[in-house]
Design a protein around this motif. Structure first.
Motif, PDB file in Angstrom:
ATOM      1  N   ALA A 263       2.240  -0.005 -17.370  1.00  0.00           N
ATOM      2  CA  ALA A 263       2.646  -1.407 -17.518  1.00  0.00           C
ATOM      3  C   ALA A 263       4.020  -1.629 -16.896  1.00  0.00           C
ATOM      4  N   ARG A 264       4.924  -0.672 -17.087  1.00  0.00           N
ATOM      5  CA  ARG A 264       6.249  -0.769 -16.486  1.00  0.00           C
ATOM      6  C   ARG A 264       6.143  -0.745 -14.963  1.00  0.00           C
ATOM      7  N   LEU A 265       5.290   0.142 -14.417  1.00  0.00           N
ATOM      8  CA  LEU A 265       5.109   0.200 -12.975  1.00  0.00           C
ATOM      9  C   LEU A 265       4.564  -1.121 -12.440  1.00  0.00           C
ATOM     10  N   LYS A 266       3.622  -1.691 -13.148  1.00  0.00           N
ATOM     11  CA  LYS A 266       3.057  -2.970 -12.708  1.00  0.00           C
ATOM     12  C   LYS A 266       4.137  -4.048 -12.643  1.00  0.00           C
ATOM     13  N   LYS A 267       5.034  -4.037 -13.611  1.00  0.00           N
ATOM     14  CA  LYS A 267       6.106  -5.026 -13.629  1.00  0.00           C
ATOM     15  C   LYS A 267       7.055  -4.814 -12.454  1.00  0.00           C
ATOM     16  N   LEU A 268       7.349  -3.551 -12.160  1.00  0.00           N
ATOM     17  CA  LEU A 268       8.221  -3.256 -11.025  1.00  0.00           C
ATOM     18  C   LEU A 268       7.584  -3.688  -9.709  1.00  0.00           C
ATOM     19  N   ILE A 269       6.294  -3.407  -9.548  1.00  0.00           N
ATOM     20  CA  ILE A 269       5.597  -3.769  -8.313  1.00  0.00           C
ATOM     21  C   ILE A 269       5.552  -5.283  -8.137  1.00  0.00           C
ATOM     22  N   SER A 270       5.419  -5.995  -9.225  1.00  0.00           N
ATOM     23  CA  SER A 270       5.296  -7.459  -9.146  1.00  0.00           C
ATOM     24  C   SER A 270       6.544  -8.113  -8.572  1.00  0.00           C
ATOM     25  N   ARG A 271       7.657  -7.382  -8.556  1.00  0.00           N
ATOM     26  CA  ARG A 271       8.902  -7.936  -8.008  1.00  0.00           C
ATOM     27  C   ARG A 271       9.412  -7.123  -6.819  1.00  0.00           C
ATOM     28  N   ALA A 272       8.602  -6.191  -6.335  1.00  0.00           N
ATOM     29  CA  ALA A 272       9.008  -5.355  -5.203  1.00  0.00           C
ATOM     30  C   ALA A 272       8.607  -6.012  -3.886  1.00  0.00           C
ATOM     31  N   ASP A 273       9.249  -5.586  -2.809  1.00  0.00           N
ATOM     32  CA  ASP A 273       8.880  -6.003  -1.458  1.00  0.00           C
ATOM     33  C   ASP A 273       8.122  -4.902  -0.724  1.00  0.00           C
ATOM     34  N   VAL A 274       8.424  -3.662  -1.076  1.00  0.00           N
ATOM     35  CA  VAL A 274       7.808  -2.504  -0.427  1.00  0.00           C
ATOM     36  C   VAL A 274       7.427  -1.489  -1.492  1.00  0.00           C
ATOM     37  N   LEU A 275       6.232  -0.930  -1.380  1.00  0.00           N
ATOM     38  CA  LEU A 275       5.839   0.221  -2.192  1.00  0.00           C
ATOM     39  C   LEU A 275       5.620   1.385  -1.235  1.00  0.00           C
ATOM     40  N   LEU A 276       6.458   2.395  -1.354  1.00  0.00           N
ATOM     41  CA  LEU A 276       6.384   3.588  -0.519  1.00  0.00           C
ATOM     42  C   LEU A 276       5.880   4.727  -1.386  1.00  0.00           C
ATOM     43  N   GLN A 277       4.715   5.296  -1.044  1.00  0.00           N
ATOM     44  CA  GLN A 277       4.146   6.315  -1.920  1.00  0.00           C
ATOM     45  C   GLN A 277       3.541   7.465  -1.128  1.00  0.00           C
ATOM     46  N   SER A 278       3.698   8.677  -1.686  1.00  0.00           N
ATOM     47  CA  SER A 278       3.123   9.866  -1.058  1.00  0.00           C
ATOM     48  C   SER A 278       2.363  10.698  -2.083  1.00  0.00           C
ATOM     49  N   PHE A 279       1.768  10.019  -3.083  1.00  0.00           N
ATOM     50  CA  PHE A 279       0.892  10.716  -4.022  1.00  0.00           C
ATOM     51  C   PHE A 279      -0.296  11.294  -3.253  1.00  0.00           C
ATOM     52  N   ARG A 280      -0.923  12.279  -3.841  1.00  0.00           N
ATOM     53  CA  ARG A 280      -2.150  12.791  -3.232  1.00  0.00           C
ATOM     54  C   ARG A 280      -3.123  11.622  -3.053  1.00  0.00           C
ATOM     55  N   PRO A 281      -3.764  11.506  -1.881  1.00  0.00           N
ATOM     56  CA  PRO A 281      -4.679  10.384  -1.640  1.00  0.00           C
ATOM     57  C   PRO A 281      -5.676  10.208  -2.783  1.00  0.00           C
ATOM     58  N   GLY A 282      -5.755   8.980  -3.272  1.00  0.00           N
ATOM     59  CA  GLY A 282      -6.673   8.655  -4.357  1.00  0.00           C
ATOM     60  C   GLY A 282      -6.036   8.661  -5.727  1.00  0.00           C
ATOM     61  N   ALA A 283      -4.838   9.248  -5.865  1.00  0.00           N
ATOM     62  CA  ALA A 283      -4.221   9.376  -7.192  1.00  0.00           C
ATOM     63  C   ALA A 283      -3.847   8.024  -7.779  1.00  0.00           C
ATOM     64  N   LEU A 306       1.590   7.656   2.678  1.00  0.00           N
ATOM     65  CA  LEU A 306       1.784   8.863   3.475  1.00  0.00           C
ATOM     66  C   LEU A 306       0.882   9.964   2.952  1.00  0.00           C
ATOM     67  N   SER A 307       0.245  10.685   3.864  1.00  0.00           N
ATOM     68  CA  SER A 307      -0.657  11.769   3.466  1.00  0.00           C
ATOM     69  C   SER A 307      -0.430  12.974   4.365  1.00  0.00           C
ATOM     70  N   ALA A 308      -1.064  14.081   4.013  1.00  0.00           N
ATOM     71  CA  ALA A 308      -0.904  15.298   4.805  1.00  0.00           C
ATOM     72  C   ALA A 308      -1.828  15.312   6.013  1.00  0.00           C
ATOM     73  N   TYR A 309      -3.127  15.067   5.776  1.00  0.00           N
ATOM     74  CA  TYR A 309      -4.122  15.287   6.832  1.00  0.00           C
ATOM     75  C   TYR A 309      -4.776  14.018   7.350  1.00  0.00           C
ATOM     76  N   GLY A 310      -4.268  12.847   7.004  1.00  0.00           N
ATOM     77  CA  GLY A 310      -4.842  11.614   7.516  1.00  0.00           C
ATOM     78  C   GLY A 310      -5.751  10.950   6.506  1.00  0.00           C
ATOM     79  N   TRP A 311      -6.167   9.738   6.797  1.00  0.00           N
ATOM     80  CA  TRP A 311      -6.927   8.927   5.844  1.00  0.00           C
ATOM     81  C   TRP A 311      -8.424   8.898   6.154  1.00  0.00           C
ATOM     82  N   GLU A 312      -8.849   9.661   7.134  1.00  0.00           N
ATOM     83  CA  GLU A 312     -10.275   9.821   7.413  1.00  0.00           C
ATOM     84  C   GLU A 312     -10.574  11.287   7.657  1.00  0.00           C
ATOM     85  N   GLY A 313     -11.850  11.668   7.541  1.00  0.00           N
ATOM     86  CA  GLY A 313     -12.232  13.053   7.773  1.00  0.00           C
ATOM     87  C   GLY A 313     -12.440  13.818   6.473  1.00  0.00           C
ATOM     88  N   PRO A 314     -13.020  15.013   6.539  1.00  0.00           N
ATOM     89  CA  PRO A 314     -13.351  15.782   5.336  1.00  0.00           C
ATOM     90  C   PRO A 314     -12.134  16.256   4.552  1.00  0.00           C
TER      91      PRO A 314
END
Length: 446
Positions: A263-283, A306-314
């Protein structure tokens, strides 16, 4: 090197860059890959993007500059950092590293407890380097890679460049753009608050860990953004990297594994201009913060993934780090043993490219409006670096002393690499040194 900068700018904008000047030679870093050229080009591109943000504020940016020696220093800033005169400790955990297998080499990444546990569980050994080395030596590299990755760990077999090019993930990466910049929703044109800095008044929520994401956030902070890094109190950190990449950022803890934290994250995002994230894809999608949900929650948001191996492929959802990508894609290929790049160029390069892409997306919001998604990967940056061709592997001795500066921080007095990239209209700088993790409240400045 001008053609390298022009190529990056074309990938970002589809146009020619403004005025820029490059200085220095490529022999500041050893090895056959054109790492110094890539470093200068990504720094120049990010600085040019900052200059475009100045232009929409009615400020003339001047001639952008980038120097290969300064770029090389920035690309191993974590190694040059000093705290009260003392150099950084090793960033590698005891079990991390390269191991000889029955038919080649494997790299295991064990910097986090759960990655170390996955290695030990997948190989069926106790947590000692000797035990791991013995188990690995009797198996093929492919078998070890599969066992560790299946157990939830991070590993990469040393492949040749030819083997990677023929690999399904290598083929997928080759078919992706260096930077994917796509509108994903409607939003009115952005109105900028008055500032004499490119990103003054821009709020950046950073959900990242080592190393590309934090580098991107550090660049945005140097151009005036209010960068709030979100971590968690219970998660381990590589302190040497936090001290280096936390320049100019605030730091807060939010427990995303709790309802209150989300809920806190949602509140922060609602007033952000940029969300920069490097969680494991899908997290983030699994906890309700996928791109579609974010676009609905905050129309006009710039989402940088941002990801390690790209957003397509096995391997699109595979865990990965700079050192692993170099092994997998053949950049570390050597005659007798792995021969990695002289610096963590994939991490740093992706970070600078991400900052450039984020500023390009913000510029498009000013001119066109919309919600934008930016995607980059370490493997994509590696593919681009490889495409630049080779240089003489010899290098000259380089002194970086004049590129260092002192700054107070939560850790003590830092000696750090000055922010590279010349922008006469608004010279980039950090307003304060690295703060201790979690010392700030998870709220936006007024």
């Amino acid at each position: 090197m001008r053609e390298v900068v022009e190529g990056v700018w074309d990938a970002l904008t589809g146009s020619s860059p403004g005025s820029f000047e490059l200085t220095g030679t490529e022999d500041v870093l050893p090895g056959p890959y054109r790492v110094a050229a890539a470093a200068s080009a990504t720094i120049a591109a990010a600085t040019l993007a900052a200059g475009e943000m100045l232009k929409v504020r009615g400020i003339e940016p001047g001639v952008v500059t980038a120097d290969t020696r300064h770029a090389a220093a920035a690309f191993h800033s974590e190694q040059l950092l000093r705290v009260d005169g003392v150099g950084a400790e090793s960033v590698w955990a005891p079990l991390s590293g390269n191991y000889r297998t029955a038919d080649g080499w494997i790299r295991l990444h064990c910097n986090y407890p759960w990655h170390e546990a996955a290695v030990c569980w997948g190989l069926g050994v106790p947590g000692s380097r000797d035990a791991v080395a013995k188990a690995v030596a009797g198996r093929s590299a492919r078998e070890v890679e599969h066992a560790v990755v299946t157990a939830g760990g991070a590993a990469a077999e040393l492949r040749s460049p030819e083997a990677w090019a023929a690999h399904p993930q290598g083929e997928a990466v080759a078919g992706l753009p260096l930077v994917d910049l796509t509108p994903i929703g409607e939003a009115p044109k952005r109105t900028l608050f008055y500032s004499d800095r490119p990103l003054g008044g821009v709020r950046v929520l950073e959900l990242t860990h080592v190393l590309a994401g934090p580098v991107a956030g550090r660049v945005l902070a140097a151009h005036g953004a209010d960068v709030l890094h979100i971590g968690a109190a219970h998660l381990p950190r590589v302190e040497a990297l936090v001290r280096d990449t936390g320049q100019g950022k605030r730091s807060a803890f939010v427990a995303l594994d709790t309802e209150g934290g989300r809920a806190r994250l949602k509140k922060l995002i609602s007033r952000a201009d940029v969300l920069l994230q490097s969680f494991r894809p899908g997290a983030l999608e699994r906890i309700g913060f996928g791109a579609e949900e974010l676009a609905q929650l905050r129309p006009g948001l710039v989402i940088a993934d941002l990801s390690a191996y790209g957003w397509e492929g096995p391997w699109a959802r595979r865990r990965g780090f700079d050192s692993l990508v170099q092994m997998a894609n053949g950049m570390a290929w050597g005659e007798e043993e792995p021969s990695p790049l002289p610096v963590q160029a994939l991490d740093h390069g992706t970070g600078w490219l991400a900052a450039a892409a984020i500023m390009t997306a913000l510029h498009r919001q000013v001119t066109d409006g919309g919600t934008w998604r930016v995607r980059l990967s370490l493997a994509g940056t590696a593919h681009w670096l490889d495409s630049l061709g080779c240089k003489d592997p010899a290098a000259s001795e380089v002194d970086y002393t004049d590129l260092l500066e002192d700054a107070e921080s939560g850790y003590g007095r830092l000696t750090r690499v000055r922010m590279p990239g010349g922008l006469p209209g608004a010279p980039p700088h950090w307003d304060f040194g690295t703060r201790l993790p979690g010392v700030d409240k998870p709220t936006w400045n007024p």
